[in-house]
Scaffold this active site. Structure first.
Site, PDB file in Angstrom:
ATOM      1  N   ASN A 119       1.568   3.254  -2.324  1.00  0.00           N
ATOM      2  CA  ASN A 119       1.265   4.209  -3.399  1.00  0.00           C
ATOM      3  C   ASN A 119       0.484   5.428  -2.933  1.00  0.00           C
ATOM      4  OD1 ASN A 119      -0.892   2.099  -3.152  1.00  0.00           O
ATOM      5  ND2 ASN A 119      -1.958   3.497  -4.546  1.00  0.00           N
ATOM      6  N   GLY A 131       0.819  -1.210   0.000  1.00  0.00           N
ATOM      7  CA  GLY A 131       0.000   0.000   0.000  1.00  0.00           C
ATOM      8  C   GLY A 131       0.848   1.253   0.000  1.00  0.00           C
ATOM      9  N   GLY A 158      -1.216   7.812   0.779  1.00  0.00           N
ATOM     10  CA  GLY A 158      -1.377   8.008   2.214  1.00  0.00           C
ATOM     11  C   GLY A 158      -0.123   7.776   3.033  1.00  0.00           C
ATOM     12  N   ILE A 159      -0.286   7.087   4.154  1.00  0.00           N
ATOM     13  CA  ILE A 159       0.824   6.833   5.068  1.00  0.00           C
ATOM     14  C   ILE A 159       1.888   5.962   4.403  1.00  0.00           C
ATOM     15  CG2 ILE A 159       1.455   5.772   7.277  1.00  0.00           C
ATOM     16  CD1 ILE A 159      -1.470   6.452   8.170  1.00  0.00           C
ATOM     17  N   GLY A 160       1.457   4.996   3.597  1.00  0.00           N
ATOM     18  CA  GLY A 160       2.413   4.133   2.920  1.00  0.00           C
ATOM     19  C   GLY A 160       3.341   4.903   2.002  1.00  0.00           C
ATOM     20  N   SER A 162      -4.078  -0.351  14.677  1.00  0.00           N
ATOM     21  CA  SER A 162      -4.958   0.818  14.719  1.00  0.00           C
ATOM     22  C   SER A 162      -5.432   1.034  16.146  1.00  0.00           C
ATOM     23  CB  SER A 162      -6.159   0.585  13.798  1.00  0.00           C
ATOM     24  OG  SER A 162      -7.169   1.551  14.013  1.00  0.00           O
ATOM     25  N   TYR A 191     -14.108  -2.908  10.301  1.00  0.00           N
ATOM     26  CA  TYR A 191     -12.717  -2.466  10.204  1.00  0.00           C
ATOM     27  C   TYR A 191     -12.001  -2.699  11.537  1.00  0.00           C
ATOM     28  CZ  TYR A 191      -8.689   0.643   9.885  1.00  0.00           C
ATOM     29  OH  TYR A 191      -7.417   1.155   9.910  1.00  0.00           O
TER      30      TYR A 191
END
Length: 304
Positions: free
Chosen positions: A28, A26, A30-32, A156, A181
């Site tokens: 690509n 991931g 946000g946080i990644g 999280s 989630y």
């Protein structure tokens, strides 16, 4: 980069990262993506693993513009597809990539109701089952490497909200998107904690969480008026993906099993990454979650 972030990065051991290969799922957005950029700025070789090669290439080019000399590659990985996971793992083995750190960052948040390619509820099937199967398949490869490998799982704050529910992978298990989630995050957290206690070799299992961060993942699926209002609040009071990513950098830098990495601010909601103890709610029932995932993984892989 902001001056505060530059100071934080300079406090980390550069030899831990320089010239070493780190994979971020991931990576690509946000946080990644922020983590990939920060790793590149520390001299690491970065592999972005994501489900869209096009979006991955855009992120790669953005990082290369921001970090002169950045070494970034992109690989295809869709955690909602067992075929994609198997192909990804096979590719790493064939290339013999010398991995020093692997960050399980990819996930979905409040997606449209649906199933993974293999028929599991999309949130838990991606965040828990897909991530867990990927890690189980990679473990023998990591164990064969002649050095330590740090494996970081994205947890999280919501992992403490609900207990693990073994029905989470069923397509008709729909208690609400936010609850789904949270349960998926409780599940992958428990898997990683139990696996960390089991591992005695060169592979270290670590857990980090980003606090509360304004990212595309957070706002996806909400109406625009809501996202505009929440976006204003988040930017005013909480932290950005670059700050959130420092929790994962701290985990990779220190690599202390048994520590929980997250923001240092009040309630661990925002701030630069630091280490602290696990909440009491997350210390029990983890062996059962590890067994549950391994049983499911065995069933699925036998069918394939």
């Amino acid at each position: 980069m902001k001056k505060a972030l530059i100071r934080y990065l300079s406090s980390l051991n550069p030899e831990r990262f320089r010239g070493q290969t780190f994979v971020v799922t991931g990576g690509n957005s946000g946080i990644g993506k922020a983590l990939c950029k920060e790793l590149a700025s520390l001299g690491a070789r970065v592999v972005i693993a994501c489900r869209s090669l096009e979006r991955g290439q855009i992120a790669k080019e953005e990082i290369e513009r921001s970090v002169p000399g950045a070494n970034v590659t992109v690989r295809l990985l869709d955690l909602a597809s067992l075929a994609s996971i198997l192909s990804f793992v096979s590719g790493l083995r064939e290339e013999g990539l010398d991995i020093y750190g692997f960050v399980h960052n990819a996930g979905v948040f409040r997606p449209k109701d649906g199933l993974t390619e293999d028929g599991f509820e999309i949130t838990a099937g991606t965040n828990f089952l897909g991530t867990g199967i990927l890690n189980e398949l990679l473990l023998p490869y990591f164990h064969a490497l002649p050095h330590e490998v740090d494996v970081v799982f994205a947890s999280s704050l919501s992992a403490t909200w609900h207990r693990f529910d073994p029905r989470l992978l069923e397509g008709d298990f729909r208690p609400g998107k936010l609850k789904r989630y949270a349960i998926s995050k409780r599940a992958i957290h428990g898997y990683a904690m139990a696996l960390g206690q089991e591992e005695k070799g060169n592979v270290k299992m670590l857990l980090a969480h980003p606090g509360v961060t304004f990212t595309p993942l957070f706002i996806k699926g909400y109406p625009k008026p809501f996202t505009a209002l929440v976006g204003f609040f988040f930017r005013l009071f909480l932290h950005d993906p670059e700050s959130a990513a420092t929790s994962f950098l701290k985990a990779l830098s220190e690599g202390k099993p048994g520590s929980y990495y997250g923001p240092r601010g009040l309630g661990h909601v925002s701030g630069k990454g630091t280490a602290y103890g696990f909440p009491r709610k997350l210390r029990k029932g983890n062996d059962a979650i590890l067994s549950f995932l391994r049983e499911k993984a065995s069933e699925i892989l036998i069918q394939k």
